[in-house]
Design a protein around this motif. Sequence first.
Motif, PDB file in Angstrom:
ATOM      1  N   UNK A 238       0.840  -1.212   0.000  1.00  0.00           N
ATOM      2  CA  UNK A 238       0.000   0.000   0.000  1.00  0.00           C
ATOM      3  C   UNK A 238       0.868   1.253   0.000  1.00  0.00           C
ATOM      4  N   UNK A 239       1.914   1.207   0.839  1.00  0.00           N
ATOM      5  CA  UNK A 239       2.811   2.367   0.908  1.00  0.00           C
ATOM      6  C   UNK A 239       3.530   2.594  -0.425  1.00  0.00           C
ATOM      7  N   UNK A 240       3.947   1.513  -1.070  1.00  0.00           N
ATOM      8  CA  UNK A 240       4.605   1.643  -2.376  1.00  0.00           C
ATOM      9  C   UNK A 240       3.662   2.249  -3.409  1.00  0.00           C
ATOM     10  N   UNK A 241       2.396   1.817  -3.400  1.00  0.00           N
ATOM     11  CA  UNK A 241       1.404   2.378  -4.329  1.00  0.00           C
ATOM     12  C   UNK A 241       1.166   3.869  -4.070  1.00  0.00           C
ATOM     13  N   UNK A 242       1.149   4.235  -2.785  1.00  0.00           N
ATOM     14  CA  UNK A 242       0.954   5.640  -2.435  1.00  0.00           C
ATOM     15  C   UNK A 242       2.134   6.481  -2.913  1.00  0.00           C
ATOM     16  N   UNK A 243       3.352   5.934  -2.761  1.00  0.00           N
ATOM     17  CA  UNK A 243       4.532   6.659  -3.227  1.00  0.00           C
ATOM     18  C   UNK A 243       4.473   6.859  -4.741  1.00  0.00           C
ATOM     19  N   UNK A 244       4.080   5.802  -5.456  1.00  0.00           N
ATOM     20  CA  UNK A 244       3.964   5.929  -6.913  1.00  0.00           C
ATOM     21  C   UNK A 244       2.908   6.960  -7.304  1.00  0.00           C
ATOM     22  N   UNK A 245       1.762   6.906  -6.629  1.00  0.00           N
ATOM     23  CA  UNK A 245       0.680   7.853  -6.927  1.00  0.00           C
ATOM     24  C   UNK A 245       1.122   9.291  -6.646  1.00  0.00           C
ATOM     25  N   UNK A 246       1.731   9.508  -5.472  1.00  0.00           N
ATOM     26  CA  UNK A 246       2.153  10.861  -5.112  1.00  0.00           C
ATOM     27  C   UNK A 246       3.284  11.352  -6.014  1.00  0.00           C
ATOM     28  N   UNK A 247       4.141  10.436  -6.453  1.00  0.00           N
ATOM     29  CA  UNK A 247       5.217  10.822  -7.377  1.00  0.00           C
ATOM     30  C   UNK A 247       4.638  11.327  -8.699  1.00  0.00           C
ATOM     31  N   UNK A 248       3.654  10.574  -9.233  1.00  0.00           N
ATOM     32  CA  UNK A 248       3.004  11.006 -10.478  1.00  0.00           C
ATOM     33  C   UNK A 248       2.277  12.333 -10.284  1.00  0.00           C
ATOM     34  N   UNK A 249       1.611  12.490  -9.113  1.00  0.00           N
ATOM     35  CA  UNK A 249       0.874  13.718  -8.837  1.00  0.00           C
ATOM     36  C   UNK A 249       1.826  14.900  -8.713  1.00  0.00           C
ATOM     37  N   UNK A 250       2.947  14.708  -8.035  1.00  0.00           N
ATOM     38  CA  UNK A 250       3.922  15.787  -7.878  1.00  0.00           C
ATOM     39  C   UNK A 250       4.516  16.169  -9.228  1.00  0.00           C
ATOM     40  N   UNK A 251       4.767  15.179 -10.068  1.00  0.00           N
ATOM     41  CA  UNK A 251       5.302  15.464 -11.408  1.00  0.00           C
ATOM     42  C   UNK A 251       4.326  16.306 -12.216  1.00  0.00           C
ATOM     43  N   UNK A 252       3.036  15.927 -12.159  1.00  0.00           N
ATOM     44  CA  UNK A 252       2.011  16.669 -12.897  1.00  0.00           C
ATOM     45  C   UNK A 252       1.849  18.079 -12.331  1.00  0.00           C
ATOM     46  N   UNK A 253       1.788  18.179 -10.990  1.00  0.00           N
ATOM     47  CA  UNK A 253       1.617  19.493 -10.367  1.00  0.00           C
ATOM     48  C   UNK A 253       2.853  20.364 -10.535  1.00  0.00           C
ATOM     49  N   UNK A 254       4.011  19.735 -10.661  1.00  0.00           N
ATOM     50  CA  UNK A 254       5.233  20.506 -10.877  1.00  0.00           C
ATOM     51  C   UNK A 254       5.165  21.257 -12.198  1.00  0.00           C
ATOM     52  N   UNK A 255       4.646  20.610 -13.248  1.00  0.00           N
ATOM     53  CA  UNK A 255       4.492  21.269 -14.541  1.00  0.00           C
ATOM     54  C   UNK A 255       3.446  22.373 -14.460  1.00  0.00           C
ATOM     55  N   UNK A 256       2.331  22.067 -13.784  1.00  0.00           N
ATOM     56  CA  UNK A 256       1.288  23.083 -13.632  1.00  0.00           C
ATOM     57  C   UNK A 256       1.802  24.268 -12.806  1.00  0.00           C
ATOM     58  N   UNK A 257       2.640  23.967 -11.816  1.00  0.00           N
ATOM     59  CA  UNK A 257       3.217  25.021 -10.973  1.00  0.00           C
ATOM     60  C   UNK A 257       4.097  25.949 -11.814  1.00  0.00           C
ATOM     61  N   UNK A 258       4.920  25.371 -12.686  1.00  0.00           N
ATOM     62  CA  UNK A 258       5.782  26.170 -13.552  1.00  0.00           C
ATOM     63  C   UNK A 258       4.949  26.994 -14.533  1.00  0.00           C
ATOM     64  N   UNK A 259       3.886  26.363 -15.081  1.00  0.00           N
ATOM     65  CA  UNK A 259       3.017  27.087 -16.008  1.00  0.00           C
ATOM     66  C   UNK A 259       2.333  28.262 -15.321  1.00  0.00           C
ATOM     67  N   UNK A 260       1.790  28.020 -14.125  1.00  0.00           N
ATOM     68  CA  UNK A 260       1.072  29.074 -13.402  1.00  0.00           C
ATOM     69  C   UNK A 260       2.013  30.201 -12.997  1.00  0.00           C
TER      70      UNK A 260
END
Length: 323
Positions: A238-260
Motif C-alpha cells: 500500500x505504501x509503495x502504491x501511495x509513493x507511486x501515486x504521489x510521485x506522479x501527482x507531484x510530477x504533474x503538479x510541478x508542470x502546472x506550478x511552472x506554467x502558473x
Amino acid sequence: MENAKQAGYNFNSVDLLIYIWKKRTILIGVGLIAGIASIIISLMITPMFQSSVIMFPASNASISKDLLSQNYSGRQNVHGFGEEEQAEQLLQVLNSEPIRSRIIQKYNLMEHYEISPDEKYPLTQLYDTYRSNINFRLTEYMSVEISVMDSDPEYAANIANDISALVDTVFNSMKKERAREAFRLVEREYQEAAQNLTAFRDSMDLMNNQLSQNLKTSGDPTNNLIKAISENGIHYITMMNMVRYETALVTDLSLKYKEARLEAEQNLPHKFVVEQAYPSEKKAYPKKSLIVIVSTFASLLFALIVLIIMDNIRARVAIQEEK
C-alpha cells in the motif's frame, strides 16, 4: 396668357439654364458673398492635426503551454498575430475607462480642451470631446487604428503613442490578477503533494531500515523475512502504491506550478505596432477648399430655389390680378 405664364415656369433643363443665365447677376453676387464668408469662417476655425498608430493584436495563446507543454497543439502560438476576436478585444480595451482616465490625467485634458470645472456637466463635456477627438477602429486588414485629433500636433502624436503603450499595461493588469490567484492555488496543491510524497518516502525508508535490522539480529533470517512479509506485506505494498501515486501527482503538479508561475510573472506585449504616431506637418481639419466649395454651392442652390419660388409667386399674383 395664363397658360403661357404657367408653362414658362415648368422648367426643363434648357429652361433652367436660360433662367440661371437671366439671374446670373444675382447668383454671382450670392456666390461671391458666400465664398468670402466661408473663407472668413474657415480662417476662424481652430486647425486640428491628426496622428495615428496602426497595430495588430497578438494571439491569446498561453505562453506557459506554448513554451513548456510538450503535447500542446493549439491553433495559435505566442509569436503569432491574433484573429478578429482578439482585434475586437483590443478595441474594448482601448475604449476602457482605465486608459481614458490615465490619458485625461496625464495630459490634463480638462484644461487642454478649455473645459471649466464650474460648467454644467463638465465631465460629460470632457468625455464627449475625448470621444470626438480620439477614435479607434478596426481596419479592413484586421488591424486596429488609433486616431487622435488635436490642435497641437505634438499632443496628438504623444497621446496616440501613450494609448498604444497603455494597452499592454491594462491587458497584463487584468490577466495577472487572475493568474496570481491561480498560481496560489496550484502552489498550495503542489506543496501539499510534495510534503505527502516526502512523508511516504520517509515511512518506506523507516520500514526498510527496520526490516534490515531484524534480518541482521535474527538467528534465522529466512523465517524472520517470511514473518515480516506476512505481517507487513499489505502495508508495505500500500505504501509503495501511495509513493507511486504521489510521485506522479507531484510530477504533474510541478508542470502546472511552472506554467502558473510563468503566467503570473509574464509581461508579453498584446499587440504588434506597425506604425508609431508622429507629429503631422499638415492640418487635417478644416479643409478650407472643401468648406468654400460646399458653402458656395449650397448658397447658390438655396438662392436659385428662392428665386424660382419668388418668381412663381409673382406669376400667380399677376394671374390673379388679371382675373
